[in-house]
Design a protein around this motif. Structure first.
Motif: not given
Length: 413
Positions: A96-110
């Motif tokens: 599971g080597f880290p890969r770049f995301k092509k599709h993202c569906h969320s943004v998170e705030y603290k």
């Protein structure tokens, strides 16, 4: 912790601003992955510091709230940490080597970048992306919780619109009376499961039932010109159909798991590796359509909530061994009846369910209730860990739907 989810409503301009915030979060995550690849010895704190460097270098990154950038860096680090753990554990195959995301569906705030309106039916995002005020619609009541208990806020984009999730630092536990019964479950493709009492639950096969409609929308997508507005509309309709099927499957698993756990003091099931099982391309579609993992996930969740014992046992030879005399009776997958020389004649799955229960009872003194985290959810509440990002912990684990939960802490609006 629990996660409450609401449908968000705004203007088209606000939706475009949300999309831009999601793209920026994806950029920050991918940039952190690249920074880790190019520099040896980079840790979690180094990625958080790198967010400030990105904000100075790129104007659009500076427009996103600083804690939202840090949350994206935490997402990057979670994929890196998972890779390290798999290497240490010597997991067979790919690590599971880290890969770049092509599709993202969320943004998170603290804890910054957002503010609830006094009526707690709207939320205002105050960073420079221009999202502004969004109306919230849902069946949960935020009046039951103090603002300081909300540790994370996440905007999720799905095929049918936008949702806002609130991660609230509170636990929900219900005490239910003991039933004095135990049960073993054997999942299958013919029937969804067969229990140790011989009862069966039919397999709904949601994907098979909706496959004709999916093919229709898929053909419409393939006929449209790439980049055209008509193609985007066709893709959206196809996505809504897939989303409906996934929700049906999730709700079905949720309903059954809740009933099974409440009705028994101990629930035993097979410790199946679904990821490995779907490598059989002849059965992969049917296995994924059954939703065994979702059922296990909800069984373990409700076991924690209601204080029941849930035990995952080794499935080896549960179908081959006789539940009466323990002799091995070899049979192929096509043989659906277990017949032993001792005179025992049972349905194959019923025999397996009895063996599963017996194994669980022999190890229950050493096995407690398990809790798993699953990605990609649309439900409304789940357990999580303090101090971790939503994408790592609660993206896939949902709370009961309003129609099924006896709201101990939430009331309908």
């Amino acid at each position: 912790m629990i996660v409450l989810e609401f449908k968000a409503y705004g203007k088209q301009k606000q939706y475009l601003a949300i999309d831009e915030a999601i793209r920026t979060a994806k950029f920050v995550r991918n940039s952190c992955i690249r920074y880790w690849m190019d520099n040896k010895g980079v840790g979690k704190s180094d990625l958080s510091k790198y967010c400030a460097v990105l904000a100075k270098e790129f104007l659009f990154a500076n427009e996103l709230n600083s804690m939202a950038r840090q949350a994206s860096a935490e997402r990057a680090w979670s994929s890196i940490a998972r890779f390290y753990d798999n290497c240490k554990k010597k997991v067979p195959g790919k690590k599971g080597f880290p890969r770049f995301k092509k599709h993202c569906h969320s943004v998170e705030y603290k804890t910054t970048g957002w503010k609830l309106c006094p009526d707690k039916k709207s939320i205002i995002f105050s960073d420079k992306k221009g999202i502004g005020k969004l109306k919230l619609k849902g069946t949960w009541d935020l009046w039951c919780f103090e603002i300081k208990l909300i540790k994370r806020v996440r905007i999720v984009r799905r095929a049918d619109g936008y949702y806002v999730q609130f991660c609230i630092q509170i636990d929900i536990n219900e005490s239910v009376p003991a039933t004095g019964t135990t049960i073993g479950l054997d999942v299958g493709l013919k029937d969804f499961y067969t229990d140790s009492n011989g009862n069966t639950e039919p397999n709904p096969r949601f994907y098979r039932r909706g496959e004709k409609r999916l093919k229709f929308y898929q053909r419409r997508v393939s006929r449209k010109n790439k980049g055209s507005a008509n193609r985007k509309e066709a893709i959206n309709k196809l996505g809504k159909t897939h989303l409906k099927i996934s929700r049906q499957r999730e709700e079905h698993a949720k309903r059954l798991a809740r009933c099974v756990v409440r009705s028994n003091d101990l629930v035993a099931y097979e410790d199946l590796r679904v990821k490995n099982m779907v490598k059989n391309h002849c059965l992969a579609k049917s296995i994924n359509d059954a939703g065994w993992y979702q059922f296990r996930k909800w069984t373990e969740y409700f076991g924690t909530k209601f204080g029941r014992v849930t035990v995952a046992v080794n499935p080896a030879y549960t179908s081959q061994n006789c539940s009466n005399c323990s002799e091995t009776v070899k049979k192929s997958l096509s043989t659906r009846t277990h017949i032993c020389q001792c005179g025992c004649s049972l349905d194959r799955d019923h025999n397996a369910a009895i063996n599963i229960l017996e194994r669980a009872l022999s190890t229950v003194g050493h096995t407690g209730t398990l809790v798993l985290d699953d990605p990609n959810a649309w439900g409304e509440a789940t357990y999580t860990l303090a101090g971790e990002n939503l994408s790592k912990q609660v993206a896939s684990l949902n709370q009961e739907s309003p129609s099924q939960s006896e709201r101990g802490v939430s009331n309908q609006t």
